[in-house]
Design a protein around this motif. Structure first.
Motif, PDB file in Angstrom:
ATOM      1  N   ARG A 123       0.756  -1.177  -0.155  1.00  0.00           N
ATOM      2  CA  ARG A 123       0.018  -0.018   0.169  1.00  0.00           C
ATOM      3  C   ARG A 123       0.789   1.251  -0.031  1.00  0.00           C
ATOM      4  O   ARG A 123       0.545   2.128  -0.620  1.00  0.00           O
ATOM      5  CB  ARG A 123      -0.866  -0.228   1.285  1.00  0.00           C
ATOM      6  CG  ARG A 123      -2.235  -0.980   1.320  1.00  0.00           C
ATOM      7  CD  ARG A 123      -2.686  -1.010   2.437  1.00  0.00           C
ATOM      8  NE  ARG A 123      -3.685  -2.223   2.554  1.00  0.00           N
ATOM      9  CZ  ARG A 123      -4.522  -2.404   3.288  1.00  0.00           C
ATOM     10  NH1 ARG A 123      -4.677  -1.404   4.505  1.00  0.00           N
ATOM     11  NH2 ARG A 123      -5.617  -3.373   3.366  1.00  0.00           N
ATOM     12  N   SER A 124       1.891   1.315   0.757  1.00  0.00           N
ATOM     13  CA  SER A 124       2.700   2.399   0.951  1.00  0.00           C
ATOM     14  C   SER A 124       3.493   2.651  -0.520  1.00  0.00           C
ATOM     15  O   SER A 124       3.689   3.660  -0.906  1.00  0.00           O
ATOM     16  CB  SER A 124       4.129   2.073   1.991  1.00  0.00           C
ATOM     17  OG  SER A 124       3.500   1.986   3.292  1.00  0.00           O
ATOM     18  N   VAL A 125       3.859   1.679  -1.237  1.00  0.00           N
ATOM     19  CA  VAL A 125       4.434   1.643  -2.745  1.00  0.00           C
ATOM     20  C   VAL A 125       3.717   2.272  -3.495  1.00  0.00           C
ATOM     21  O   VAL A 125       3.918   3.434  -4.232  1.00  0.00           O
ATOM     22  CB  VAL A 125       4.854   0.416  -2.963  1.00  0.00           C
ATOM     23  CG1 VAL A 125       5.481   0.448  -4.457  1.00  0.00           C
ATOM     24  CG2 VAL A 125       6.185  -0.063  -2.218  1.00  0.00           C
ATOM     25  N   VAL A 126       2.426   1.934  -3.596  1.00  0.00           N
ATOM     26  CA  VAL A 126       1.388   2.471  -4.445  1.00  0.00           C
ATOM     27  C   VAL A 126       1.053   3.785  -4.089  1.00  0.00           C
ATOM     28  O   VAL A 126       1.102   4.588  -5.009  1.00  0.00           O
ATOM     29  CB  VAL A 126       0.247   1.440  -4.267  1.00  0.00           C
ATOM     30  CG1 VAL A 126      -1.060   2.079  -5.215  1.00  0.00           C
ATOM     31  CG2 VAL A 126       0.318   0.123  -5.045  1.00  0.00           C
ATOM     32  N   PHE A 127       0.715   4.015  -2.928  1.00  0.00           N
ATOM     33  CA  PHE A 127       0.390   5.386  -2.594  1.00  0.00           C
ATOM     34  C   PHE A 127       1.505   6.528  -2.751  1.00  0.00           C
ATOM     35  O   PHE A 127       1.365   7.449  -3.428  1.00  0.00           O
ATOM     36  CB  PHE A 127       0.414   5.438  -1.108  1.00  0.00           C
ATOM     37  CG  PHE A 127      -0.245   6.815  -0.426  1.00  0.00           C
ATOM     38  CD1 PHE A 127      -1.429   7.126  -0.348  1.00  0.00           C
ATOM     39  CD2 PHE A 127       0.798   7.793  -0.231  1.00  0.00           C
ATOM     40  CE1 PHE A 127      -1.773   8.380  -0.046  1.00  0.00           C
ATOM     41  CE2 PHE A 127       0.401   9.108   0.271  1.00  0.00           C
ATOM     42  CZ  PHE A 127      -0.813   9.557   0.413  1.00  0.00           C
ATOM     43  N   LEU A 128       2.902   6.040  -2.719  1.00  0.00           N
ATOM     44  CA  LEU A 128       4.034   6.964  -2.999  1.00  0.00           C
ATOM     45  C   LEU A 128       4.039   7.170  -4.389  1.00  0.00           C
ATOM     46  O   LEU A 128       4.472   8.263  -4.944  1.00  0.00           O
ATOM     47  CB  LEU A 128       5.404   6.291  -2.462  1.00  0.00           C
ATOM     48  CG  LEU A 128       6.597   7.257  -2.606  1.00  0.00           C
ATOM     49  CD1 LEU A 128       6.476   8.712  -1.784  1.00  0.00           C
ATOM     50  CD2 LEU A 128       7.875   6.619  -2.052  1.00  0.00           C
ATOM     51  N   GLY A 129       3.883   5.938  -5.333  1.00  0.00           N
ATOM     52  CA  GLY A 129       3.995   6.176  -6.748  1.00  0.00           C
ATOM     53  C   GLY A 129       2.819   7.171  -7.400  1.00  0.00           C
ATOM     54  O   GLY A 129       3.143   7.908  -7.976  1.00  0.00           O
ATOM     55  N   ILE A 130       1.557   7.030  -6.809  1.00  0.00           N
ATOM     56  CA  ILE A 130       0.504   7.986  -7.121  1.00  0.00           C
ATOM     57  C   ILE A 130       0.818   9.498  -6.707  1.00  0.00           C
ATOM     58  O   ILE A 130       0.782  10.412  -7.251  1.00  0.00           O
ATOM     59  CB  ILE A 130      -0.770   7.632  -6.441  1.00  0.00           C
ATOM     60  CG1 ILE A 130      -1.056   6.305  -7.111  1.00  0.00           C
ATOM     61  CG2 ILE A 130      -1.744   8.761  -6.933  1.00  0.00           C
ATOM     62  CD1 ILE A 130      -2.215   5.698  -6.489  1.00  0.00           C
ATOM     63  N   ALA A 131       1.816   9.613  -5.559  1.00  0.00           N
ATOM     64  CA  ALA A 131       1.868  10.889  -4.966  1.00  0.00           C
ATOM     65  C   ALA A 131       3.148  11.464  -5.788  1.00  0.00           C
ATOM     66  O   ALA A 131       3.107  12.634  -5.786  1.00  0.00           O
ATOM     67  CB  ALA A 131       2.451  10.872  -3.497  1.00  0.00           C
ATOM     68  N   ALA A 132       4.013  10.758  -6.397  1.00  0.00           N
ATOM     69  CA  ALA A 132       4.935  11.083  -7.135  1.00  0.00           C
ATOM     70  C   ALA A 132       4.502  11.648  -8.656  1.00  0.00           C
ATOM     71  O   ALA A 132       4.657  12.891  -9.073  1.00  0.00           O
ATOM     72  CB  ALA A 132       5.999   9.909  -7.514  1.00  0.00           C
ATOM     73  N   VAL A 133       3.395  10.999  -8.920  1.00  0.00           N
ATOM     74  CA  VAL A 133       2.356  11.605 -10.401  1.00  0.00           C
ATOM     75  C   VAL A 133       2.007  13.085  -9.968  1.00  0.00           C
ATOM     76  O   VAL A 133       1.924  13.860 -10.835  1.00  0.00           O
ATOM     77  CB  VAL A 133       1.941  10.460 -10.467  1.00  0.00           C
ATOM     78  CG1 VAL A 133       0.642  11.160 -11.842  1.00  0.00           C
ATOM     79  CG2 VAL A 133       2.254   9.258 -11.174  1.00  0.00           C
ATOM     80  N   LEU A 134       1.364  13.023  -8.596  1.00  0.00           N
ATOM     81  CA  LEU A 134       0.872  14.234  -8.301  1.00  0.00           C
ATOM     82  C   LEU A 134       1.952  15.278  -7.840  1.00  0.00           C
ATOM     83  O   LEU A 134       1.407  16.564  -7.715  1.00  0.00           O
ATOM     84  CB  LEU A 134      -0.063  14.245  -7.091  1.00  0.00           C
ATOM     85  CG  LEU A 134      -1.374  13.294  -7.513  1.00  0.00           C
ATOM     86  CD1 LEU A 134      -2.156  12.861  -6.125  1.00  0.00           C
ATOM     87  CD2 LEU A 134      -2.384  13.883  -8.400  1.00  0.00           C
ATOM     88  N   GLY A 135       3.101  15.278  -8.089  1.00  0.00           N
ATOM     89  CA  GLY A 135       4.323  16.094  -7.547  1.00  0.00           C
ATOM     90  C   GLY A 135       4.197  16.427  -6.359  1.00  0.00           C
ATOM     91  O   GLY A 135       4.520  17.485  -5.575  1.00  0.00           O
ATOM     92  N   ALA A 136       3.774  15.295  -5.261  1.00  0.00           N
ATOM     93  CA  ALA A 136       3.906  15.532  -3.798  1.00  0.00           C
ATOM     94  C   ALA A 136       5.103  14.868  -3.206  1.00  0.00           C
ATOM     95  O   ALA A 136       5.063  14.802  -2.057  1.00  0.00           O
ATOM     96  CB  ALA A 136       2.637  14.662  -3.270  1.00  0.00           C
ATOM     97  N   VAL A 137       6.111  14.540  -3.856  1.00  0.00           N
ATOM     98  CA  VAL A 137       7.433  13.977  -3.178  1.00  0.00           C
ATOM     99  C   VAL A 137       8.646  15.120  -3.706  1.00  0.00           C
ATOM    100  O   VAL A 137       8.472  15.820  -4.796  1.00  0.00           O
ATOM    101  CB  VAL A 137       7.798  12.637  -3.906  1.00  0.00           C
ATOM    102  CG1 VAL A 137       6.714  11.785  -3.478  1.00  0.00           C
ATOM    103  CG2 VAL A 137       8.152  12.553  -5.377  1.00  0.00           C
ATOM    104  N   THR A 138       9.544  15.062  -2.755  1.00  0.00           N
ATOM    105  CA  THR A 138      10.764  15.964  -2.781  1.00  0.00           C
ATOM    106  C   THR A 138      11.808  15.366  -3.683  1.00  0.00           C
ATOM    107  O   THR A 138      12.648  15.888  -4.141  1.00  0.00           O
ATOM    108  CB  THR A 138      11.085  16.429  -1.407  1.00  0.00           C
ATOM    109  OG1 THR A 138      11.440  15.241  -0.789  1.00  0.00           O
ATOM    110  CG2 THR A 138       9.760  17.235  -0.561  1.00  0.00           C
TER     111      THR A 138
END
Length: 258
Positions: A123-138
């Motif tokens: 779940r964490s992997v999928v969530f982080l992947g989607i967050a990256a698409v949204l520009g939510a990671v640094t």
């Protein structure tokens, strides 16, 4: 030990066999709901929040992402460690069927923990992947949020599984969700720095696995986490997990041993 791990893997396979056929039943709660929450809070509400030094100088969306990953893991751990456990003991009695084989109660528990850990990690992997698409990671350091969230989830899950193993009715779960999970999700630093909370409230924050997981994930993502604090957070989460395992093994044996 090798025999225990092999038996635990059989338990994991049982869960995986069910999940790969019924994953759609949990797709919304496991993956879609956290993403919608990130969109609503991070992008919707976050558009009204100005970045300040208190937020590390990053946009609000990027600030909350490591914390939301951890909180999402704990919420998933709560459901996997309460009703699912009671169902296996009381309703469907799958645990009873498992110990009718050469698998021991302790091995049944370790299979359950292995499944919960795999769920939290995925779940964490999928969530982080989607967050990256949204520009939510640094940056790449946000990947460290995944093991931090998984460890924090297990530190919450194992004691909760032990508690669930003592119950015959689900009445106590409402109290856990209402007075433990929800406050822990809201007031442990996922959405704002805990320094904004009253001083008398901080000790309650510090004992939660959520706070330690969030500090690990956010500190790693922003490069602000020192070695000693990191070791302290990890040690606390490992200790909580170990205590939960010790009690859970005891309660599983008491309930399932013939």
């Amino acid at each position: 030990m090798q025999q225990t791990m092999r038996a635990a893997w059989f338990g994991f396979e049982k869960h995986w066999t069910w999940y790969r056929r019924n994953w759609r039943a949990t797709a919304v709660s496991s993956f879609l709901t956290p993403v919608l929450f990130l969109l609503a809070i991070g992008i919707g509400f976050g558009s009204q929040v100005q970045s300040t030094e208190l937020l590390g100088g990053v946009p609000f969306l990027q600030y909350i992402t490591p914390g939301v990953i951890v909180v999402t893991a704990l919420q998933g751990a709560a459901f996997e460690s309460t009703y699912a456990i009671m169902s296996a003991f009381v309703w469907q009695k799958t645990y009873v069927a498992m110990v009718a084989t050469p698998i021991t109660p302790a091995q049944v528990f370790f299979g359950q923990v292995l499944w919960v850990g795999a769920q939290l990690f995925a779940r964490s992997v999928v969530f982080l992947g989607i967050a990256a698409v949204l520009g939510a990671v640094t940056g790449p350091a946000d990947l460290l949020s995944i093991p931090a969230a998984t460890l924090a989830g297990l530190a919450f899950s194992c004691p909760l599984i032990a508690y669930s193993a003592t119950l015959d009715k689900p009445d106590g779960f409402t109290t856990i969700f209402r007075f433990v999970l929800i406050p822990m999700s809201l007031f442990t630093g996922a959405y704002f720095p805990v320094s904004q909370l009253p001083d008398w409230f901080l000790p309650l924050v510090w004992i939660t696995p959520a706070w330690h997981g969030i500090e690990l994930a956010r500190g790693a993502a922003f490069g602000t986490l020192g070695l000693l604090p990191a070791l302290g957070h990890v040690a606390y989460l490992v200790a909580l997990t170990a205590v939960g395992i010790a009690f859970a093994v005891r309660f599983y044996h008491r309930r399932l041993a013939v």
